[in-house]
Scaffold this motif. Structure first.
Motif, PDB file in Angstrom:
ATOM      1  N   SER A   1       3.070 -46.228 -24.978  1.00 19.00           N
ATOM      2  CA  SER A   1       3.633 -46.088 -26.530  1.00 19.00           C
ATOM      3  C   SER A   1       4.427 -44.772 -25.915  1.00 19.00           C
ATOM      4  O   SER A   1       4.466 -44.022 -25.561  1.00 19.00           O
ATOM      5  CB  SER A   1       2.919 -45.770 -27.621  1.00 19.00           C
ATOM      6  OG  SER A   1       2.033 -44.713 -27.204  1.00 19.00           O
ATOM      7  N   PHE A   2       5.795 -44.940 -26.608  1.00 19.95           N
ATOM      8  CA  PHE A   2       6.310 -44.061 -27.060  1.00 19.95           C
ATOM      9  C   PHE A   2       6.029 -43.733 -27.963  1.00 19.95           C
ATOM     10  O   PHE A   2       5.990 -44.448 -29.715  1.00 19.95           O
ATOM     11  CB  PHE A   2       8.081 -44.980 -26.900  1.00 19.95           C
ATOM     12  CG  PHE A   2       8.387 -44.893 -25.663  1.00 19.95           C
ATOM     13  CD1 PHE A   2       8.793 -43.997 -24.548  1.00 19.95           C
ATOM     14  CD2 PHE A   2       8.758 -46.284 -25.386  1.00 19.95           C
ATOM     15  CE1 PHE A   2       8.846 -44.441 -23.332  1.00 19.95           C
ATOM     16  CE2 PHE A   2       9.302 -46.491 -23.605  1.00 19.95           C
ATOM     17  CZ  PHE A   2       9.410 -45.632 -23.105  1.00 19.95           C
ATOM     18  N   HIS A   3       6.689 -41.885 -28.546  1.00 15.68           N
ATOM     19  CA  HIS A   3       6.431 -41.081 -30.157  1.00 15.68           C
ATOM     20  C   HIS A   3       7.889 -40.428 -29.646  1.00 15.68           C
ATOM     21  O   HIS A   3       8.432 -39.924 -29.538  1.00 15.68           O
ATOM     22  CB  HIS A   3       5.247 -40.633 -29.982  1.00 15.68           C
ATOM     23  CG  HIS A   3       4.473 -41.339 -29.516  1.00 15.68           C
ATOM     24  ND1 HIS A   3       3.381 -41.958 -30.448  1.00 15.68           N
ATOM     25  CD2 HIS A   3       3.577 -41.348 -28.538  1.00 15.68           C
ATOM     26  CE1 HIS A   3       2.532 -42.822 -29.720  1.00 15.68           C
ATOM     27  NE2 HIS A   3       2.655 -42.590 -28.211  1.00 15.68           N
ATOM     28  N   LEU A   4       8.950 -41.308 -30.723  1.00 15.17           N
ATOM     29  CA  LEU A   4      10.039 -40.591 -31.124  1.00 15.17           C
ATOM     30  C   LEU A   4      10.355 -39.548 -33.007  1.00 15.17           C
ATOM     31  O   LEU A   4       9.935 -40.069 -33.037  1.00 15.17           O
ATOM     32  CB  LEU A   4      11.006 -41.290 -31.148  1.00 15.17           C
ATOM     33  CG  LEU A   4      12.667 -40.903 -31.028  1.00 15.17           C
ATOM     34  CD1 LEU A   4      13.349 -39.633 -29.786  1.00 15.17           C
ATOM     35  CD2 LEU A   4      13.735 -42.424 -31.649  1.00 15.17           C
TER      36      LEU A   4
ATOM     37  N   LEU B   1      11.651 -37.661 -27.369  1.00 20.60           N
ATOM     38  CA  LEU B   1      10.262 -37.967 -27.026  1.00 20.60           C
ATOM     39  C   LEU B   1       9.564 -37.747 -26.741  1.00 20.60           C
ATOM     40  O   LEU B   1       9.369 -37.034 -25.033  1.00 20.60           O
ATOM     41  CB  LEU B   1      11.136 -38.905 -26.247  1.00 20.60           C
ATOM     42  CG  LEU B   1      11.175 -40.809 -25.935  1.00 20.60           C
ATOM     43  CD1 LEU B   1      10.707 -41.648 -27.054  1.00 20.60           C
ATOM     44  CD2 LEU B   1      12.257 -41.363 -24.577  1.00 20.60           C
ATOM     45  N   ALA B   2       8.187 -38.691 -26.498  1.00 22.59           N
ATOM     46  CA  ALA B   2       6.508 -38.543 -25.735  1.00 22.59           C
ATOM     47  C   ALA B   2       6.693 -39.883 -25.262  1.00 22.59           C
ATOM     48  O   ALA B   2       7.183 -41.209 -26.018  1.00 22.59           O
ATOM     49  CB  ALA B   2       6.054 -37.624 -26.300  1.00 22.59           C
ATOM     50  N   HIS B   3       5.921 -39.964 -24.442  1.00 24.81           N
ATOM     51  CA  HIS B   3       5.004 -41.362 -24.285  1.00 24.81           C
ATOM     52  C   HIS B   3       3.631 -40.859 -23.472  1.00 24.81           C
ATOM     53  O   HIS B   3       3.435 -40.168 -23.367  1.00 24.81           O
ATOM     54  CB  HIS B   3       5.849 -41.853 -23.132  1.00 24.81           C
ATOM     55  CG  HIS B   3       5.719 -41.469 -21.502  1.00 24.81           C
ATOM     56  ND1 HIS B   3       5.253 -42.364 -20.257  1.00 24.81           N
ATOM     57  CD2 HIS B   3       6.463 -39.989 -21.303  1.00 24.81           C
ATOM     58  CE1 HIS B   3       4.965 -40.917 -19.791  1.00 24.81           C
ATOM     59  NE2 HIS B   3       6.397 -40.090 -19.775  1.00 24.81           N
TER      60      HIS B   3
ATOM     61  N   TYR C   1       2.096 -38.487 -21.428  1.00 23.51           N
ATOM     62  CA  TYR C   1       2.381 -37.827 -19.958  1.00 23.51           C
ATOM     63  C   TYR C   1       3.380 -36.950 -20.068  1.00 23.51           C
ATOM     64  O   TYR C   1       4.237 -37.008 -18.693  1.00 23.51           O
ATOM     65  CB  TYR C   1       2.240 -39.323 -19.099  1.00 23.51           C
ATOM     66  CG  TYR C   1       0.662 -39.690 -18.655  1.00 23.51           C
ATOM     67  CD1 TYR C   1      -0.241 -39.488 -18.088  1.00 23.51           C
ATOM     68  CD2 TYR C   1       0.299 -41.262 -19.960  1.00 23.51           C
ATOM     69  CE1 TYR C   1      -1.431 -40.677 -17.801  1.00 23.51           C
ATOM     70  CE2 TYR C   1      -0.922 -41.465 -19.933  1.00 23.51           C
ATOM     71  CZ  TYR C   1      -1.668 -40.665 -18.727  1.00 23.51           C
ATOM     72  OH  TYR C   1      -2.516 -41.528 -18.505  1.00 23.51           O
ATOM     73  N   GLY C   2       3.978 -37.195 -20.752  1.00 21.66           N
ATOM     74  CA  GLY C   2       5.777 -36.850 -20.808  1.00 21.66           C
ATOM     75  C   GLY C   2       6.397 -36.327 -21.956  1.00 21.66           C
ATOM     76  O   GLY C   2       5.879 -36.968 -22.536  1.00 21.66           O
ATOM     77  N   SER C   3       8.058 -35.793 -21.846  1.00 18.04           N
ATOM     78  CA  SER C   3       8.594 -35.811 -23.021  1.00 18.04           C
ATOM     79  C   SER C   3      10.067 -35.215 -22.792  1.00 18.04           C
ATOM     80  O   SER C   3      10.124 -35.189 -21.622  1.00 18.04           O
ATOM     81  CB  SER C   3       8.153 -34.679 -24.011  1.00 18.04           C
ATOM     82  OG  SER C   3       8.051 -33.257 -23.154  1.00 18.04           O
TER      83      SER C   3
END
Length: 890
Positions: free
Chosen positions: A398-401, A391-393, A379-381
């Motif tokens: 969830s977060f993805h770093l 970083l993305a969510h 949905y965003g970064s």
């Protein structure tokens, strides 16, 4: 605080109770523009009604900020990473958040002390949900903010920052722009180069166009031009810093992304036409003017907008684009912005775009992403403040770093991030010996959180992380119970599908737990030897989870790994792994499932409550009900999983059940405003498949003697001599332990005026507490095993009581601490002893939930003296699970 303990002798004990937040687990709201990475290197995001803050370095959520009464849609740091160089000495940072009810709140954080405060609420809220907030610093104390809403308006604000830490902040609305029936959902602000005092506001939304407005710092924004090209909704906009040519700032770059899967870069540059000439864009549009782009006036200067580049590479909607933050050059106080753009898409990838050195053509330089069962992506970064982390969510909250760990060449590697549920958390419980915490949620997952001791990464301390996601389901999960007693780790969960499911820990989890808590390794080695299941696979419908056995050959496992496909039609097989450090989201979602061992059929409606006795012999379950027949409590025998009892007493849904600590009584509370107490008796019979054989042996004197074999020896607990190999079993006879359960209703009372949500037993005696929607907590006692007497009523609370948990500690007599959770998210501790009660501690709102507390559970502790540290777990409708460290001293 002085608390009284009324027993045969009245004693006054000085007890000090303190509480700190040990852990917060929460997922991110699945909304665009929700996450912001600030110049202070902290990340803000909306988690249900709260603004949550997490630290990427420690991978921990630091706090949640209560204040919003509706879902938080967007957050924005002031100063942002783009403006950090403008206010290098700023000791207080601010967050602006907007919610679905149109309210905008300003928060302040003292950077050194990490203390938070709610500064103010915007004086003029939007009529509908806020969809985007942006802001830029135009001086060290003044920021210009823009907010847009689905009500079709865009507000321009002036924010004057306080001159000292903790001072007052002023937020005034400069202008309100009405954009029509098609709202704007993306905004970006910038100062026009070479034209001090004038600003440009870009906005995009449902009409597929990018609109530019020009105005002064005091407001008076007018529509300048519109940029066409995108064929679907505009989802994100971001201005770069001014670009210098021959030492002068003469142009800006604007990047836009759309649901048409494309990214466009627009250039705003000085135009040579005189300021008093007619603006060409007002004339008829010709092919030449389209190629050159529109021209607009701002004060005494004119600017021309042209399309610089079209970036195509994503395969789904592009929800987010952002320029890399400025970096410090080798010269002191000289900053420059790299030509680098980060984009995030629903195709589950993030891309970094840069112009090629030789040709200047923009290309995709870096691509990172995730592989998951979910068909929806990011949905965003956001960029980190130093440009080396992204970083993305995603859809799953969830977060993805990723971080660039390369030296000479780029090497982007995934990093550990905090995690949590992205829907209401309905139940939480501790493992049978307290090694970890288990929670279930309406996000259709079961999650395990545990302290992880890693001296290299986290220093000499325990850092909490999600270490397993044992159940990923197709229905909302409402309740859970850990099977206590001896044996492997097991739990039962109940969901909206009317079936309770039993899960057992696989070998990969047991070994992972060894790495997370090395001090528990000796206790877990015996269990590992008995477990032959390595992990589990998810079914296509997301209901049952099939076991993966240890006997699977390495060749077959390698074949499965290489056969993984990311198509929507297939679900790749899981590859159970032993984790040596806290897992990332992709590992949790795929490779940490537990196999399902049994299904418990019987209830006619959705499961609502579960509990297990302390010996691990019985499990009680209830479901949603509107009649006495459906409201039966079912008893299940652990092991055989046969239904051994159907307890009838209530006429509506049984909301919670709990066994007394000696397992003699089962307490239940219900929507029918009644509680019931059942006496539970469990007897054991031993069945033999043939008569007991007489065994003979020879003494040292050679005399033949007859040996008497005890039943325990035949069952397997009496050592050598009985059966072959001295293991207490005989291959010629089979012994089966058969449990018989009898129960009796000894009391049923209409205890409250409204629904009774919760109950809890006193750990020392047969006293219990009930909590209700009528805002009261009542204490009761079972007398002589035949009746129940009311002992006291605590003073009425301000909100409905939704969760109770009673724990004992030394020095409390036959009482202890009663944790009370309420409908507004607040938690209090009360000292209850000998027929008296007194408040011990009221948690600070910044520590508590922001909506209903669904469950409280004390961690199993053995405190030998009056001083001690206990841990209290809680979960709530705000999507969070929390662990509080309660310090008790005398």
């Amino acid at each position: 605080m002085s608390l009284e303990s009324n027993s045969s002798v009245e004693v006054e004990v000085e007890v000090e109770v303190r509480v700190d937040t040990e852990f917060i687990g929460a997922g991110c709201n699945r909304i665009v523009n929700n996450v912001s990475w600030g110049a202070c290197d902290l990340v803000s995001f909306g988690s249900q009604n709260a603004v949550a803050i997490f630290c990427p370095k420690s991978a921990q959520i630091l706090t949640t900020l209560p204040g919003h009464k509706s879902i938080v849609n967007c957050t924005q740091w002031i100063p942002s990473t783009k403006d950090a160089f403008k206010v290098p000495q700023n000791e207080e940072h601010f967050i602006i958040s907007g919610s679905a009810d149109g309210v905008i709140i300003v928060w302040g954080m003292c950077f050194k002390k990490r203390k938070w405060r709610q500064v103010m609420e915007a004086p003029q809220p939007h009529m509908k949900g806020v969809t985007c907030i942006v802001g830029i610093m135009i001086s060290q104390t003044i920021a210009i903010i823009a907010s847009t809403s689905s009500d079709g308006t865009v507000f321009i604000w002036e924010m004057i920052l306080p001159s000292s830490i903790g001072g007052d902040c002023k937020l005034s609305c400069l202008e309100s722009l009405v954009v029509g029936s098609k709202p704007m959902v993306a905004l970006s602000l910038a100062e026009l180069p070479g034209n001090t005092g004038h600003m440009v506001l870009a906005m995009g939304g449902l009409d597929n166009k990018v609109h530019l407005y020009c105005g002064e710092r005091t407001g008076k924004f007018i529509h300048a031009c519109e940029l066409k090209g995108h064929t679907d909704w505009i989802r994100s906009l971001d201005f770069s810093l001014p670009i210098c040519t021959n030492g002068e700032k003469d142009s800006l770059l604007l990047v836009s992304s759309s649901q048409d899967r494309s990214i466009r870069i627009w250039k705003l540059a000085f135009h040579d036409s005189p300021a008093n000439s007619e603006v060409p864009y007002r004339k008829g549009i010709s092919l030449a003017s389209y190629i050159e782009g529109p021209i607009f006036l701002a004060g005494c200067s004119s600017y021309q907008v042209s399309l610089e580049s079209l970036l195509v590479g994503h395969e789904d909607w592009v929800y987010s684009v952002e320029w890399q933050p400025p970096l410090r050059a080798s010269e002191e106080n000289v900053w420059y912005q790299p030509q680098s753009i980060l984009s995030a898409s629903m195709d589950k990838t993030m891309m970094i775009w840069r112009p090629e050195r030789t040709t200047g053509i923009w290309i995709n330089a870096v691509t990172v992403g995730e592989l998951s069962h979910c068909a929806l992506g990011f949905y965003g970064s956001s960029w980190g403040p130093h440009g080396d982390s992204i970083l993305a969510h995603g859809y799953g909250g969830s977060f993805h770093l990723w971080k660039n760990v390369g030296v000479d060449v780029q090497n982007w590697q995934p990093q550990i991030v905090p995690s949590g549920h992205f829907a209401a958390v309905t139940d939480v419980t501790w493992a049978k010996t307290g090694e970890y915490m288990l929670s279930v949620s309406h996000d259709q997952t079961t999650r395990i959180f545990s302290p992880w001791r890693n001296e290299v990464r986290f220093g000499d301390r325990n850092s909490w992380h999600e270490i397993s996601r044992p159940q990923v389901h197709g229905h909302d999960i409402n309740c859970v119970a850990v099977i206590k007693g001896k044996g492997n780790h097991r739990f039962v969960s109940g969901a909206d599908e009317k079936v309770a499911r039993v899960f057992e820990a696989p070998l990969s989890f047991l070994k992972t737990l060894n790495h997370a808590m090395p001090q528990q390794s000796n206790c877990l080695e015996d269990a590992q030897d008995m477990v032959q299941i390595l992990g589990a696979n998810m079914s296509a419908l997301g209901l049952s989870q099939k076991p993966i056995y240890v006997q699977v050959t390495n060749e077959a496992r390698e074949e499965k790994i290489h056969d993984v496909s990311d198509s929507l039609e297939t679900i790749p097989d899981a590859v159970p792994i032993v984790l040596t450090e806290p897992p990332i989201e992709e590992q949790l979602a795929w490779h940490t499932l537990w196999p399902e061992s049994h299904k418990l059929y019987g209830h006619g409606n959705e499961l609502f409550s579960l509990c297990c006795d302390h010996e691990g012999k019985l499990v009680a379950s209830s479901c949603k009900a509107q009649s006495a027949i459906i409201a039966e409590i079912w008893l299940w025998e652990v092991g055989s999983w046969k239904a051994v009892g159907r307890l009838q007493s209530h006429s509506l849904t049984v909301t919670q059940m709990e066994f007394s600590h000696d397992d003699k009584f089962l307490l239940s509370v219900s929507r029918d405003r009644q509680f019931s107490v059942f006496m539970i008796k469990r007897s054991v019979r031993y069945m033999f498949d043939r008569p007991i054989l007489l065994l003979f042996g020879t003494t040292t004197e050679g005399i033949m003697t007859r040996l008497t074999v005890s039943i325990a020896g035949w069952v397997g607990g009496a050592g050598g001599g009985a059966g072959e190999g001295g293991n207490g079993r005989s291959k010629h006879s089979k012994v089966e332990e058969v449990g018989e359960v009898s129960y009796q209703l000894i009391a049923r009372h209409e205890a409250h005026k409204r629904i009774i949500w919760t109950c809890s037993w006193n750990p020392y005696c047969h006293e219990f507490a009930t909590g209700s929607r009528d805002k009261t907590v009542k204490i009761w006692a079972v007398q002589n095993g035949t009746s129940v007497k009311q002992l006291m009523i605590l003073p009425q609370f301000k909100n409905s009581i939704t969760a109770l948990s009673w724990v004992g500690h030394s020095g409390s007599g036959n009482g202890g601490l009663l944790a009370i959770g309420m409908d507004d998210g607040l938690i209090e501790l009360w000292r209850v002893s000998g027929g008296s009660a007194a408040p011990a501690l009221r948690f600070h709102p910044f520590l508590c939930h922001v909506s209903t507390v669904h469950r409280l559970a004390w961690r199993r502790n053995n405190i030998e003296d009056g001083d001690g540290i206990m841990q209290l777990a809680s979960c709530g409708a705000d999507h969070s699970v929390r662990v509080f460290q309660v310090n008790i001293s005398r």
